[in-house]
Motif scaffolding. Sequence first.
Motif, mmCIF file in Angstrom:
data_model
loop_
_atom_site.group_PDB
_atom_site.id
_atom_site.type_symbol
_atom_site.label_atom_id
_atom_site.label_comp_id
_atom_site.label_asym_id
_atom_site.label_seq_id
_atom_site.Cartn_x
_atom_site.Cartn_y
_atom_site.Cartn_z
ATOM 1 N N ARG A 6 15.426 -12.481 60.954
ATOM 2 C CA ARG A 6 16.825 -12.304 61.334
ATOM 3 C C ARG A 6 16.917 -12.007 62.818
ATOM 4 O O ARG A 6 16.038 -11.413 63.409
ATOM 5 C CB ARG A 6 17.488 -11.178 60.543
ATOM 6 C CG ARG A 6 17.697 -11.546 59.093
ATOM 7 C CD ARG A 6 18.607 -10.567 58.417
ATOM 8 N NE ARG A 6 18.617 -10.821 56.999
ATOM 9 C CZ ARG A 6 19.166 -10.007 56.115
ATOM 10 N NH1 ARG A 6 19.723 -8.890 56.508
ATOM 11 N NH2 ARG A 6 19.151 -10.298 54.851
ATOM 12 N N THR A 8 17.902 -10.337 66.187
ATOM 13 C CA THR A 8 18.401 -9.089 66.755
ATOM 14 C C THR A 8 19.451 -9.394 67.821
ATOM 15 O O THR A 8 20.438 -8.689 67.953
ATOM 16 C CB THR A 8 17.259 -8.293 67.389
ATOM 17 O OG1 THR A 8 16.548 -9.133 68.276
ATOM 18 C CG2 THR A 8 16.308 -7.802 66.336
ATOM 19 N N LEU A 10 21.033 -13.105 69.771
ATOM 20 C CA LEU A 10 20.874 -14.534 69.961
ATOM 21 C C LEU A 10 20.759 -14.853 71.443
ATOM 22 O O LEU A 10 21.538 -15.604 72.010
ATOM 23 C CB LEU A 10 22.034 -15.288 69.326
ATOM 24 C CG LEU A 10 21.933 -15.456 67.814
ATOM 25 C CD1 LEU A 10 23.156 -16.185 67.282
ATOM 26 C CD2 LEU A 10 20.670 -16.214 67.450
ATOM 27 N N GLN A 38 19.258 -20.119 64.642
ATOM 28 C CA GLN A 38 20.098 -19.148 63.964
ATOM 29 C C GLN A 38 19.523 -18.822 62.589
ATOM 30 O O GLN A 38 19.080 -19.721 61.861
ATOM 31 C CB GLN A 38 21.524 -19.699 63.791
ATOM 32 C CG GLN A 38 22.472 -18.786 63.053
ATOM 33 C CD GLN A 38 22.793 -17.530 63.837
ATOM 34 O OE1 GLN A 38 23.254 -17.599 64.973
ATOM 35 N NE2 GLN A 38 22.555 -16.376 63.244
ATOM 36 N N ALA A 41 21.129 -14.711 57.950
ATOM 37 C CA ALA A 41 21.724 -13.380 57.826
ATOM 38 C C ALA A 41 21.345 -12.576 59.055
ATOM 39 O O ALA A 41 20.307 -12.811 59.670
ATOM 40 C CB ALA A 41 21.238 -12.691 56.551
ATOM 41 N N PRO A 42 22.184 -11.615 59.424
ATOM 42 C CA PRO A 42 21.922 -10.853 60.655
ATOM 43 C C PRO A 42 20.758 -9.891 60.498
ATOM 44 O O PRO A 42 20.460 -9.406 59.414
ATOM 45 C CB PRO A 42 23.231 -10.103 60.900
ATOM 46 C CG PRO A 42 23.836 -9.968 59.533
ATOM 47 C CD PRO A 42 23.457 -11.226 58.800
ATOM 48 N N SER A 43 20.122 -9.615 61.591
ATOM 49 C CA SER A 43 19.014 -8.666 61.643
ATOM 50 C C SER A 43 19.575 -7.258 61.805
ATOM 51 O O SER A 43 20.684 -7.086 62.341
ATOM 52 C CB SER A 43 18.125 -9.022 62.825
ATOM 53 O OG SER A 43 17.045 -8.152 62.934
ATOM 54 N N HIS A 45 16.487 -7.048 58.669
ATOM 55 C CA HIS A 45 16.421 -7.286 57.239
ATOM 56 C C HIS A 45 15.147 -6.676 56.698
ATOM 57 O O HIS A 45 14.324 -6.169 57.451
ATOM 58 C CB HIS A 45 16.490 -8.781 56.926
ATOM 59 C CG HIS A 45 15.283 -9.532 57.390
ATOM 60 N ND1 HIS A 45 15.154 -10.025 58.667
ATOM 61 C CD2 HIS A 45 14.140 -9.870 56.745
ATOM 62 C CE1 HIS A 45 13.986 -10.638 58.787
ATOM 63 N NE2 HIS A 45 13.347 -10.551 57.632
ATOM 64 N N ASP A 135 13.409 -10.984 66.528
ATOM 65 C CA ASP A 135 13.827 -10.679 65.166
ATOM 66 C C ASP A 135 13.250 -9.340 64.737
ATOM 67 O O ASP A 135 12.127 -8.995 65.104
ATOM 68 C CB ASP A 135 13.347 -11.792 64.239
ATOM 69 C CG ASP A 135 13.715 -11.543 62.797
ATOM 70 O OD1 ASP A 135 14.864 -11.183 62.523
ATOM 71 O OD2 ASP A 135 12.838 -11.704 61.932
#
Length: 623
Positions: A6, A8, A10, A38, A41-43, A45, A135
Amino acid sequence: MKIASRVTALVAVSVVGLLPGSTPAAEAQPSDCTVSLQASAPSPHLVGERIVWTATALNCGTAPVYRFDAGPRAEGTGGRGSEPRRESHRFAVVRDFSLDNSFARAPMQEGTYQVRVTVKGGFDTAQATSTVVSDEVTSRVTGGDAVVTPTLNPLVALYSAPPCRHGEMRVRFRRADSPPEAQWTRTHTLDCEPGESRNFVVAGMLAHTTYEMVGDGGGKDHAASASPLLFTTGTPPAALSIPAFTVRQAPGPNADSSRSLIYHNLASRPAPNHVNLLATDLSGGLVWYYDPLASGLVGIAQPGSAPLPKGTVLLGGRDTHRTQGLNVLREIDLAGNPLRETNIDAVNAQLKARGLEIIYGFHHEISRLPSGDIVTLGWTQRTIDVNGTPTRYAGDMLMVLDEDLQVAWAWDAFDHLDVTRAPVLGEICTGAPCPLPGAVDWLHENSVGWSAADGNLLISVRTQDWVIKIDYAHGKGDGHVIWRLGQDGDFAVISSDPSPWFSHQHHARYQDDSTLLLFDNGNTRRVGDPSANSRGQLWRLDEEAMTATLVVNLDVGNISPELGTAERMPNGNYVFDSGSQGGGQFGQSIEMLPDGTKVYVQEVAARDYRSFRMSSLYKGAGH
C-alpha cells in the motif's frame, strides 16, 4: 522476498533509460513515456493482506509491457521473512515483463518497502521508464500474544507471533481433539529478528476441523509458546471442481506412515474451475489446494513440483494471452499468494539475445536446483530434412533461471541430439501438452533430475526411450551428452529379465550417486506384449564400466501409458504414481514392498501427472 503493498505517499520517481546489458531496439519507446503506480487500498496495511498493484502508462507505445520489482526495506528493519531470502541492497523481480499492468502480492513481514514498476514499448525494446513508490506494512501483533488469522484459502491460516529474542522459531499444529500423545505437524523455521513479528502460513489441515497451534522457539520466555491458539478451517468454494479420492487399499501394517500426505499435480483438467494442485491425507481427505479461480490464470497444469522446503510451490499456467501451451511460470506460498513470476515472452526476449531458439510453452518440469536456481523445459521447433522432405520437429529447450527468473544457462536439444533418430513409436504433437500440432514429437522430455556427484543434469527423453545425462557442471558445462541410458544407448544391461529396458518413462531421479529410480510406463514393450504392465525400476549404474544393473523391477499391476512418478520411502518401500489408467480416467498412488506386495492404494478420478508422499507441506518431496 519483501514487498510492500500500500502506498504511503504517491510520490513517484520516474527514470528513463536503457535496461542494463540491452541494446536499442528498432522502435524505441517515446521519450515522454510516463508511468504511475497505485495500490488497491491505502497504506498502511497488515502483514499477509493481499493487495493489487496497478500501473498506468502514458505514451509508452501501443502494447507496453510491465515489470514489477520489490525493493529493500528501510534501515533499521530486518530482512528475513517467509518468502525466499533476497539480498537487501537491491530490487528483486516480483513479476518479469508482461502485458498485464497489475499484480497481487501479500508481504509476510512488517516494514517500509519500495515497489518499482518498469515499462517499455515491447518485450524486445531496450529503453524503459521506471517509477518507485514507498509502502508501509504493519504487524498483526499488537501486544505480547500471538494472533491467528484466516487467509483467502479456507484451509490455510496465518499465524503471527510476537518478536522473539534469539535463535529461530516455527509453529506446530494438530487437530484440537487429538490425544496428548498425538504427533504435531511443524512448519519451516524463521530466524528471530529483534522487534519484529514472525509470520507463518499454516497449511495441511482438513476442512471443517478445529486445530490447535503453538509457536515454538525464540527463547524460553517467548510469549508465543505460552498456550495454543485455536483455528477452525472452512470449506472450499462450491464453484470449484475437486475430483473424488478413493482409498482402494487401506494402509497395511508394513506401509510407511511417516509420510502421511499425498501431494497431487493433476494433468490438464481444462475447465477454469478445475483444481489441479492439491494434497490429501492417506484417507483421501483434502488438506490443501490452489484455487484456480483466484489465481488470475485460465489454466493450471503440468509442469509443477511438490511443495518446496519453507512452504512454496512452483507451477505452470496459461493466462489470457495464449490459447495453447503454458506461458506462465509462477512461485506461490501455501496461501496461494504469488511470490514471483515470469512468462515465455520475457524468457524469449532473453533467449533471442543469446542467439537461441524461442520456446512455445513451458512443460513438464519446474523444480529448484540445490543452488536455488530454477530448472524448466520449453517446447521449441525446427524444420528438419527427412529423406528430402522438410518436416517440422518439436524439440526442447532446457533453461536454468536465476533468483530473478533470468536465463542463466540454456541447452537446446537440437544442438546436442541426433535428429535422424525418430521417436520410437512415431509420435506426432496433438496440441496437448505439446502446443505445436502436427509437428513430430521427437523427444517429449518429461523430467529433469540432479546429479549430486558431479553437478550435472538427468533428462528423461520419453519418445526416445532414453534417460540422458548432460554436462551442466553446476552451470559451467557445455551441455554435451555424457551418456544415454536405455535401449540402443551407451550402457550394457545386466538383468535376467527378457525385457529389462524401460520405455516412455517418467520421473528419472538419482537415489544416491550410483542408483537411479524411475517409472517405466512400458509403451514400447506393450507393442510386443499387449498384456505388459507399467513398472517401477531401480537401476545401479557403473559410469566407468558403463554397465546398468536392474536391481528392482516391480510390476504395478496395470498400464499407465503416460504420466507417473517413482519414490523410495524411508522404510525401504516404493511408491509409484500410475497416473493415467483406464484410458486416462483415473490415476493411482501405489505403495509396494520391495517384493512387489501392495500395501496401500489411493485413487483419484483424474489423470495424475505427478504425486508425492510427504510428511508435511514444509519439507519438500522425499521428506
